[in-house]
Design a protein around this motif. Structure first.
Motif, PDB file in Angstrom:
ATOM      1  N   GLY A  27       0.759  -1.330   0.102  1.00 24.00           N
ATOM      2  CA  GLY A  27       0.043  -0.010   0.011  1.00 24.00           C
ATOM      3  C   GLY A  27       0.922   1.155   0.083  1.00 24.00           C
ATOM      4  N   ALA A  28       0.219   2.304   0.519  1.00 27.65           N
ATOM      5  CA  ALA A  28       1.057   3.813   0.421  1.00 27.65           C
ATOM      6  C   ALA A  28       1.947   3.767   1.643  1.00 27.65           C
ATOM      7  CB  ALA A  28      -0.194   4.585   0.418  1.00 27.65           C
ATOM      8  N   CYS A  29       3.075   3.019   1.467  1.00 27.65           N
ATOM      9  CA  CYS A  29       3.978   2.937   2.574  1.00 27.65           C
ATOM     10  C   CYS A  29       5.152   4.244   2.217  1.00 27.65           C
ATOM     11  CB  CYS A  29       4.990   1.995   2.463  1.00 27.65           C
ATOM     12  SG  CYS A  29       5.854   1.412   1.012  1.00 27.65           S
ATOM     13  N   VAL A  30       5.669   4.822   3.296  1.00 20.68           N
ATOM     14  CA  VAL A  30       6.388   6.027   3.168  1.00 20.68           C
ATOM     15  C   VAL A  30       7.987   5.628   2.371  1.00 20.68           C
ATOM     16  CG1 VAL A  30       7.828   7.628   4.469  1.00 20.68           C
ATOM     17  CG2 VAL A  30       5.648   7.061   5.121  1.00 20.68           C
ATOM     18  N   ASN A  31       8.092   6.267   1.390  1.00 22.28           N
ATOM     19  CA  ASN A  31       9.309   6.068   0.463  1.00 22.28           C
ATOM     20  C   ASN A  31      10.594   6.870   0.942  1.00 22.28           C
ATOM     21  OD1 ASN A  31       8.499   4.089  -1.157  1.00 22.28           O
ATOM     22  ND2 ASN A  31       7.945   5.357  -2.617  1.00 22.28           N
ATOM     23  N   LYS A  32      10.074   8.038   1.283  1.00 24.48           N
ATOM     24  CA  LYS A  32      11.211   8.999   1.953  1.00 24.48           C
ATOM     25  C   LYS A  32      10.523  10.268   2.803  1.00 24.48           C
ATOM     26  CE  LYS A  32      14.564  12.488  -0.335  1.00 24.48           C
ATOM     27  NZ  LYS A  32      14.957  12.755  -1.641  1.00 24.48           N
ATOM     28  N   VAL A  33      11.635  10.477   3.512  1.00 23.44           N
ATOM     29  CA  VAL A  33      11.209  11.604   4.595  1.00 23.44           C
ATOM     30  C   VAL A  33      12.379  12.763   4.477  1.00 23.44           C
ATOM     31  CG1 VAL A  33      12.098  10.482   6.741  1.00 23.44           C
ATOM     32  CG2 VAL A  33      10.366  12.329   6.731  1.00 23.44           C
ATOM     33  N   CYS A  34      12.050  14.196   4.413  1.00 27.04           N
ATOM     34  CA  CYS A  34      12.840  15.131   4.508  1.00 27.04           C
ATOM     35  C   CYS A  34      12.560  15.976   5.611  1.00 27.04           C
ATOM     36  CB  CYS A  34      12.702  15.727   2.932  1.00 27.04           C
ATOM     37  SG  CYS A  34      13.074  14.960   1.558  1.00 27.04           S
ATOM     38  N   THR A  46       2.949   5.214  -4.584  1.00 26.76           N
ATOM     39  CA  THR A  46       1.481   5.270  -5.214  1.00 26.76           C
ATOM     40  C   THR A  46       1.460   4.011  -6.107  1.00 26.76           C
ATOM     41  OG1 THR A  46       2.320   6.623  -7.061  1.00 26.76           O
ATOM     42  CG2 THR A  46       1.283   7.913  -5.343  1.00 26.76           C
ATOM     43  N   ASN A  47       0.294   3.754  -6.757  1.00 26.07           N
ATOM     44  CA  ASN A  47       0.163   2.618  -7.564  1.00 26.07           C
ATOM     45  C   ASN A  47       1.013   3.020  -9.043  1.00 26.07           C
ATOM     46  OD1 ASN A  47      -1.578   4.633  -8.658  1.00 26.07           O
ATOM     47  ND2 ASN A  47      -3.265   3.362  -8.797  1.00 26.07           N
ATOM     48  N   THR A  48       1.585   4.199  -9.161  1.00 31.54           N
ATOM     49  CA  THR A  48       2.380   4.251 -10.268  1.00 31.54           C
ATOM     50  C   THR A  48       3.775   4.517  -9.740  1.00 31.54           C
ATOM     51  OG1 THR A  48       0.615   5.678 -11.242  1.00 31.54           O
ATOM     52  CG2 THR A  48       2.714   6.079 -12.305  1.00 31.54           C
ATOM     53  N   PRO A  49       4.724   3.433  -9.905  1.00 27.47           N
ATOM     54  CA  PRO A  49       6.071   3.497  -9.319  1.00 27.47           C
ATOM     55  C   PRO A  49       6.836   4.615  -9.460  1.00 27.47           C
ATOM     56  CG  PRO A  49       5.569   1.288 -10.223  1.00 27.47           C
ATOM     57  CD  PRO A  49       4.361   2.357 -10.744  1.00 27.47           C
ATOM     58  N   SER A  50       6.764   5.414 -10.608  1.00 24.20           N
ATOM     59  CA  SER A  50       7.372   6.531 -10.936  1.00 24.20           C
ATOM     60  C   SER A  50       7.170   7.763 -10.254  1.00 24.20           C
ATOM     61  CB  SER A  50       7.697   6.783 -12.439  1.00 24.20           C
ATOM     62  OG  SER A  50       6.422   7.063 -12.994  1.00 24.20           O
ATOM     63  N   GLU A  51       5.821   7.798  -9.627  1.00 27.60           N
ATOM     64  CA  GLU A  51       5.287   8.956  -8.995  1.00 27.60           C
ATOM     65  C   GLU A  51       5.015   8.762  -7.502  1.00 27.60           C
ATOM     66  OE1 GLU A  51       1.852  10.417 -10.862  1.00 27.60           O
ATOM     67  OE2 GLU A  51       2.634  10.055 -13.218  1.00 27.60           O
TER      68      GLU A  51
END
Length: 119
Positions: free
Chosen positions: A22-29, A108-113
């Protein structure tokens, strides 16, 4: 037989991450919370954060808890907010700077976005 760690890692490949987790966190700034300025990317299902006492490990963990939201069907639903972890007090009169921010980037469900959320 495939190694268990390889099987798990294949599920966390960016192209499959949303379908599996699902909508897991990829990055945090992080900017300006208790003097911390960092960008962290999460490319694996398990990430270890190490450092000396006072380096900011707990601050990063607390900010990541604010990014998490339980399912609305959870019986013991509790949402965490930045104010829950960074109260102004006599011991810590200014826990974050005036221009502090934290940006979460979700899969998201679009890997590049990624979806970005800034607080």
């Amino acid at each position: 037989m495939a190694d268990v760690s390889e099987k798990l890692a294949s599920k966390f490949v960016k192209a499959r991450r949303y379908a599996n987790f699902g909508a897991c966190v990829n990055k945090v700034c992080v900017r300006g919370f208790r003097g911390i300025k960092c960008d962290m990317e999460f490319e694996y299902p398990v990430t270890a954060i190490t450092g000396l006492n006072g380096a900011g490990k707990s601050t990063i963990g607390q900010l990541l808890l604010c990014a998490h939201k339980n399912l609305s069907t959870a019986e013991d639903y509790k949402r965490f907010y930045v104010k829950d972890f960074f109260p102004v007090s006599v011991a810590d009169p200014k826990p974050f700077e005036d221009n502090s921010s934290v940006e979460y980037r979700y899969q998201t469900n679009t890997p590049s976005e990624d979806q970005a959320l800034t607080r």
